[in-house]
Write an enzyme that holds these catalytic residues in place. Structure first.
Site, PDB file in Angstrom:
ATOM      1  N   ARG A 173       0.828  -1.204   0.080  1.00 35.64           N
ATOM      2  CA  ARG A 173      -0.006  -0.181   0.074  1.00 35.64           C
ATOM      3  C   ARG A 173       0.866   1.487   0.015  1.00 35.64           C
ATOM      4  NH1 ARG A 173      -3.764   2.414   4.798  1.00 35.64           N
ATOM      5  NH2 ARG A 173      -1.513   2.156   5.756  1.00 35.64           N
ATOM      6  N   GLY A 214     -10.004  -6.637  13.651  1.00 32.81           N
ATOM      7  CA  GLY A 214      -9.509  -5.986  14.694  1.00 32.81           C
ATOM      8  C   GLY A 214      -8.284  -4.808  14.228  1.00 32.81           C
ATOM      9  N   ASP A 226     -19.978   4.022  11.373  1.00 30.38           N
ATOM     10  CA  ASP A 226     -20.700   4.741  12.618  1.00 30.38           C
ATOM     11  C   ASP A 226     -20.970   6.140  12.270  1.00 30.38           C
ATOM     12  OD1 ASP A 226     -21.120   5.050  15.102  1.00 30.38           O
ATOM     13  OD2 ASP A 226     -19.182   5.607  15.640  1.00 30.38           O
ATOM     14  N   ASP A 270     -20.879 -24.394   7.235  1.00 30.69           N
ATOM     15  CA  ASP A 270     -20.438 -25.101   8.383  1.00 30.69           C
ATOM     16  C   ASP A 270     -18.735 -24.643   8.698  1.00 30.69           C
ATOM     17  OD1 ASP A 270     -18.636 -26.343   6.341  1.00 30.69           O
ATOM     18  OD2 ASP A 270     -20.214 -27.915   6.182  1.00 30.69           O
ATOM     19  N   HIS A 330     -25.082 -20.637  10.323  1.00 35.78           N
ATOM     20  CA  HIS A 330     -24.587 -22.192  10.381  1.00 35.78           C
ATOM     21  C   HIS A 330     -25.747 -23.194  10.065  1.00 35.78           C
ATOM     22  CE1 HIS A 330     -22.363 -25.069  11.771  1.00 35.78           C
ATOM     23  NE2 HIS A 330     -22.144 -25.070  13.021  1.00 35.78           N
ATOM     24  N   ASN A 363     -15.185  -2.929  10.397  1.00 36.10           N
ATOM     25  CA  ASN A 363     -13.720  -2.511  10.683  1.00 36.10           C
ATOM     26  C   ASN A 363     -13.757  -2.146  12.195  1.00 36.10           C
ATOM     27  OD1 ASN A 363     -10.927  -2.074  10.809  1.00 36.10           O
ATOM     28  ND2 ASN A 363     -11.205  -0.486   9.080  1.00 36.10           N
TER      29      ASN A 363
END
Length: 541
Positions: free
Chosen positions: A352, A483, A408, A515, A511, A459
């Site tokens: 980057r 994270g 947000d 799986d 689920h 994020n």
């Protein structure tokens, strides 16, 4: 003349049957008088008059279907009704009666009625699919101000975005029907204005006369209805919005003392009741607790002298209300499978940095790389980009990878999505990420940008979080929480300790169709592209 719009009469109710009209066209009505009974699919509901006046038209015949937020009947308010032709008896009574009051300075003689007659209501239009109400965030104008066509007048917040309402034509604002912070209904009057072509009315003449406080009634007359909390028709007066607020908090109308006319329960009364405060009308009557404190000599010390320590009540509205409903629905109907992993992004960070000077002014974050690698990994595990149908008996594999990203915003959590990530370049994705982030944080993201997502990224690391257990953004089948990146010691191939950039990711999968082995293989493919970013070049079309 005003149209009475059928209000919300129950959660999810969009129409009802008119069972019986209690009035006919031409009848005089009083405030809170029962006007019509309607039948929903849950109950029989009685609709009452919003104010005194005269019924001019019934829009829906008995036995027909009425729509919520559509006109139910029309009426002339008491002050709008035209004066009857003078009769001989009326002339004698007029001669014997006192002289009329002198008009106030703000309302010259004869102007009030003419302005009232020429004023037009602006009906709040459809502002988004499925939107039936919105919150008035900020009025840009005040009553009496002159406005121009297309001038921004008010910002309203729906459950999806901030919407700017503009003036339909030039004129003067006559009345604001919905106060700032209150909820406005689609297809209901938002404000009234006097069009420019209605006459040369000066701005100062268009200001409605200030409402004078009602003269206090005689104690003997006011005591009975106020004490009983009942209006003239044997029921507690309250607006539909107040009744809805009571339902939302599980309160009965009888539980809340009304401080309005004839015991009417106002929104402020409900909020005071929720905060545990007594209404102003009962302020002079000390509570049992206060009396006990006074007897002990501790009232002055224990009673707070300010609002410190009081409970602040804030209605759950707009985007936050929608998020609450969707998260509860997702968490309670989708069995979530969580899967965590560490990714070494040292090489990705270096790439980057090398590409930043070539990014043509774009802000090249890690998000475009995450999205592009995700679209490539979907080729190896397409079920991550699939969803179950409503019946739960079919898996629909989606042709395009539309990656959502949680933002947000000031109005709450929004998840716009970048469409067709598999077809876009890194620069194209970066441009879309920047556009959607800016729009979401301003509360002006388009409805189309919020629809059609197939898989999402949260994020959380941007705010400092390391681990999270995300909730799937239904009807999608998977979401990943990323994270923060940390420089941590790791062993290299020669067992030497080296410094590496490590971030943690936590997946949540549906689920029912995904799986543990599937999500692990998908995550390994995605991780491979991110740890060796040059490998993505082999798969770019």
């Amino acid at each position: 003349m005003s149209d009475f719009m059928l209000p919300d009469i129950g959660e999810g109710i969009v129409e009802c049957e008119v069972v019986e009209w209690r009035v006919a066209e031409g009848d005089v009505i009083e405030e809170d008088q029962p006007v019509v009974e309607v039948m929903t699919d849950k109950a029989l509901v009685e609709i009452t008059a919003p104010e005194p006046g005269r019924v001019t038209r019934l829009y829906v015949a008995q036995g027909d279907i009425a729509k919520v937020h559509a006109p139910l009947f029309a009426y002339e308010a008491e002050g709008e009704q035209e004066a009857e032709p003078a009769t001989a008896e009326g002339s004698q009574q007029a001669a014997a009666s006192p002289a009329p009051a002198v008009p106030t300075a703000t309302e010259p003689a004869g102007d009030g009625a003419s302005r009232e007659a020429s004023a037009k209501d602006f009906i709040l239009p459809d502002i988004g699919e499925g939107i039936v109400e919105c919150e008035v965030v900020e009025w840009r104008v005040a009553e009496g101000e002159r406005i121009e066509e297309d001038q921004p007048l008010v910002d309203v917040m729906t459950d999806k975005a901030l919407v700017e309402i503009t003036a339909p034509e030039a004129g003067v604002v006559h009345r604001l029907h919905v106060a700032q912070g209150e909820v406005a209904r689609v297809h209901a009057p938002l404000f009234a204005y006097v069009p420019e072509d209605a006459g040369d009315v000066a701005a100062e003449e268009a200001v409605p006369a200030a409402e004078e406080p009602a003269a206090p009634a005689a104690p003997a007359k006011a005591a009975s209805p106020a004490a009983q909390g009942r209006g003239p028709y044997g029921r507690i007066p309250a607006a539909p919005a107040v009744r809805r607020l009571l339902r939302e908090h599980g309160l009965a109308l009888e539980e809340v003392p009304g401080s309005g006319k004839q015991g009417r329960v106002l929104k402020e009364d409900v909020l005071r009741h929720l905060e545990g405060q007594a209404p102003e009308s009962a302020a002079a009557q000390p509570s049992a607790a206060a009396t006990s404190q006074a007897a002990d000599g501790h009232a002055g010390a224990s009673a707070p002298s300010s609002a410190e320590g009081e409970v602040r009540v804030e209605p759950l509205r707009g985007v936050r209300a929608v998020m609450a409903r969707r998260m509860v629905e997702s968490a309670s109907t989708i069995p979530h499978f969580q899967y965590g992993e560490e990714i070494d992004v040292t090489e990705l960070l270096a790439l980057r940095e090398r590409l930043k000077p070539l990014a043509e002014g774009s802000r090249l974050t890690l998000m475009p790389f995450f999205m592009k690698a995700m679209a490539l990994a979907v080729r190896e595990a397409p079920i991550l980009n699939a969803r179950l149908n409503d019946a739960g008996d079919e898996i629909h594999y989606l042709p395009s990878v539309n990656v959502g990203m949680a933002v947000d915003s000031r109005s709450g959590l929004l998840v716009p999505n970048v469409k067709g990530v598999e077809r876009l370049s890194l620069l194209g994705i970066a441009a879309e990420v920047a556009r959607l982030t800016e729009a979401a944080r301003a509360g002006k993201v388009a409805a189309s940008d919020l629809k059609g997502g197939t898989i999402s990224i949260s994020n959380i690391g941007a705010l400092g979080g390391t681990y999270a257990a995300p909730i799937i953004n239904a009807p999608e089948s998977a979401i990943v929480a990323i994270g923060k990146t940390q420089w941590l010691p790791r062993f290299d191939a020669d067992d030497r300790v080296v410094k590496r950039a490590i971030l943690t990711v936590t997946w949540a999968g549906d689920h029912r169709i995904i799986d543990g082995g599937t999500i692990a293989r998908f995550c390994n493919a995605w991780k491979g592209y991110l740890e060796a970013p040059e490998s993505m070049l082999l798969h770019l079309s």
